[in-house]
Scaffold this motif. Structure first.
Motif, PDB file in Angstrom:
ATOM      1  N   VAL A 109       0.857  -1.387   0.157  1.00  0.00           N
ATOM      2  CA  VAL A 109      -0.050  -0.115  -0.076  1.00  0.00           C
ATOM      3  C   VAL A 109       0.805   1.326  -0.193  1.00  0.00           C
ATOM      4  N   VAL A 110       0.572   2.057  -0.941  1.00  0.00           N
ATOM      5  CA  VAL A 110       1.353   3.406  -1.011  1.00  0.00           C
ATOM      6  C   VAL A 110       0.187   4.550  -0.562  1.00  0.00           C
ATOM      7  N   SER A 111       0.367   5.134   0.500  1.00  0.00           N
ATOM      8  CA  SER A 111      -0.698   6.229   0.683  1.00  0.00           C
ATOM      9  C   SER A 111       0.049   7.687   0.872  1.00  0.00           C
ATOM     10  N   TYR A 112      -0.584   8.455  -0.122  1.00  0.00           N
ATOM     11  CA  TYR A 112      -0.414   9.642  -0.221  1.00  0.00           C
ATOM     12  C   TYR A 112      -0.442  10.524   1.119  1.00  0.00           C
ATOM     13  N   THR A 128       4.660  11.718  -1.671  1.00  0.00           N
ATOM     14  CA  THR A 128       3.904  13.109  -1.740  1.00  0.00           C
ATOM     15  C   THR A 128       3.593  13.324  -3.248  1.00  0.00           C
ATOM     16  N   SER A 129       3.130  14.372  -3.629  1.00  0.00           N
ATOM     17  CA  SER A 129       2.540  14.342  -5.133  1.00  0.00           C
ATOM     18  C   SER A 129       3.982  14.774  -5.798  1.00  0.00           C
ATOM     19  N   ALA A 130       5.129  15.454  -5.370  1.00  0.00           N
ATOM     20  CA  ALA A 130       6.483  15.398  -5.978  1.00  0.00           C
ATOM     21  C   ALA A 130       7.169  13.975  -6.303  1.00  0.00           C
ATOM     22  N   ASN A 131       6.998  12.866  -5.260  1.00  0.00           N
ATOM     23  CA  ASN A 131       7.976  11.823  -5.440  1.00  0.00           C
ATOM     24  C   ASN A 131       7.150  10.570  -5.557  1.00  0.00           C
ATOM     25  N   ALA A 132       5.777  10.721  -5.876  1.00  0.00           N
ATOM     26  CA  ALA A 132       4.924   9.520  -6.087  1.00  0.00           C
ATOM     27  C   ALA A 132       5.356   8.339  -7.114  1.00  0.00           C
ATOM     28  N   VAL A 133       5.872   9.138  -8.324  1.00  0.00           N
ATOM     29  CA  VAL A 133       6.150   8.284  -9.337  1.00  0.00           C
ATOM     30  C   VAL A 133       7.507   7.288  -8.929  1.00  0.00           C
ATOM     31  N   GLU A 134       8.552   8.207  -8.110  1.00  0.00           N
ATOM     32  CA  GLU A 134       9.631   7.483  -7.681  1.00  0.00           C
ATOM     33  C   GLU A 134       9.531   6.602  -6.669  1.00  0.00           C
ATOM     34  N   VAL A 135       8.477   6.790  -5.586  1.00  0.00           N
ATOM     35  CA  VAL A 135       8.217   5.878  -4.744  1.00  0.00           C
ATOM     36  C   VAL A 135       7.805   4.495  -5.254  1.00  0.00           C
ATOM     37  N   VAL A 136       6.857   4.710  -6.213  1.00  0.00           N
ATOM     38  CA  VAL A 136       5.973   3.417  -6.581  1.00  0.00           C
ATOM     39  C   VAL A 136       7.190   2.728  -7.514  1.00  0.00           C
TER      40      VAL A 136
END
Length: 304
Positions: A109-112, A128-136
């Motif tokens: 689970v990835v939570s904003y 965050t909205s800034a790092n969401a792609v990198e986190v996923v």
């Protein structure tokens, strides 16, 4: 009480309480102006950790105060308006998330960060909205559950090979920015760049010259050769843009791009919060510890 008197009294009490005042970019302009730090929610909570303060007054919505309490458990976190909640954060609940996790046991689970402490505690990692792609993309999994924002989930899905299982939540303020609003503003201001927040609808993001987080929009305005910008996020950011880059011009994409919850905090409520030491944000320790693990995993992700 006049604004100057309110500001004077707030500053006096801030010293007396050894407090630091944090304001999100979406707060009222006068609240941003009296804050010690203005920023997005996670950056403010991280700043609070660095401050040698006993009290954190968070001018924002409830999940923001919770994030500060998660990262600064030994400090008193006050929310000037306890009824200031985030509609998007309220769209996801622990029971529903547990059911979704049971259906997809291999999907982390990835939570904003725009979610409650309880949801963060049920998550493997935050973003965050800034790092969401990198986190996923950092996760060793073929599919991930993404909560609570379906629009940010769609943005991430367009930039990853992983399967994104979205929660059907959204930010009402960003979701009601329509493609037609953007086209009208582009026609009215043909030289302006349109920069949009990834919480906007996918068909709105298709029209964007640049997609960025709240802080990212300010950075882009500083660096871009453009002199005019149509701002596709909550209207409060325009005050921060004017302060950061005053020589440029900014237009709010829609008159409806205003979050009622973020505007609930005013100077009178900040003063009352300091006077009465209310409303305190408390996160139970078992929830706090698990939520912090999810935040710590996010902070460990290397961003290019």
């Amino acid at each position: 009480m006049q604004q100057a008197d309110l500001t004077k009294r707030i500053n006096e009490l801030k010293l007396k309480r050894n407090a630091v005042i944090l304001s999100h970019y979406y707060s009222r302009p006068e609240v941003q102006d009296i804050a010690d730090f203005v920023g997005d929610s996670l950056a403010l909570s991280q700043e609070a950790v660095r401050q040698d303060a006993d009290v954190i007054v968070f001018c924002g919505v409830h999940f923001m105060g919770e994030s500060a309490a998660i990262l600064s458990p030994n400090k008193t976190v006050l929310l000037p308006e306890i009824d200031a909640t985030c509609p998007m954060a309220d769209m996801v609940n622990v029971e529903g998330l547990k059911i979704l996790k049971e259906k997809h046991p291999e999907a982390p689970v990835v939570s904003y960060v725009n979610s409650s402490a309880a949801i963060k505690a049920e998550s493997y990692i935050c973003c965050t909205s800034a790092n969401a792609v990198e986190v996923v993309n950092s996760l060793d999994a073929d599919e991930v559950i993404f909560v609570p924002d379906k629009n940010l989930a769609a943005y991430v899905a367009s930039r990853t090979d992983k399967k994104i299982i979205p929660w059907e939540g959204h930010c009402p303020t960003h979701h009601q920015i329509l493609r037609e609003d953007v086209l009208k503003m582009k026609e009215k201001h043909p030289r302006a760049e349109f920069i949009a927040h990834p919480e906007c609808r996918p068909d709105v993001l298709e029209l964007a010259d640049h997609v960025a987080s709240t802080r990212g929009m300010i950075v882009h305005a500083e660096r871009s050769p453009a002199k005019e910008f149509i701002i596709g996020t909550e209207c409060g950011l325009i005050h921060g843009l004017f302060k950061a880059v005053p020589e440029k011009t900014y237009y709010c994409v829609s008159e409806f791009a205003c979050c009622p919850s973020m505007k609930m905090v005013n100077l009178e409520k900040v003063l009352t919060s300091l006077e009465k030491m209310q409303q305190r944000v408390i996160v139970p320790e078992d929830v706090r510890a698990r939520a912090k693990e999810a935040l710590d995993r996010m902070l460990a992700v290397k961003i290019n």
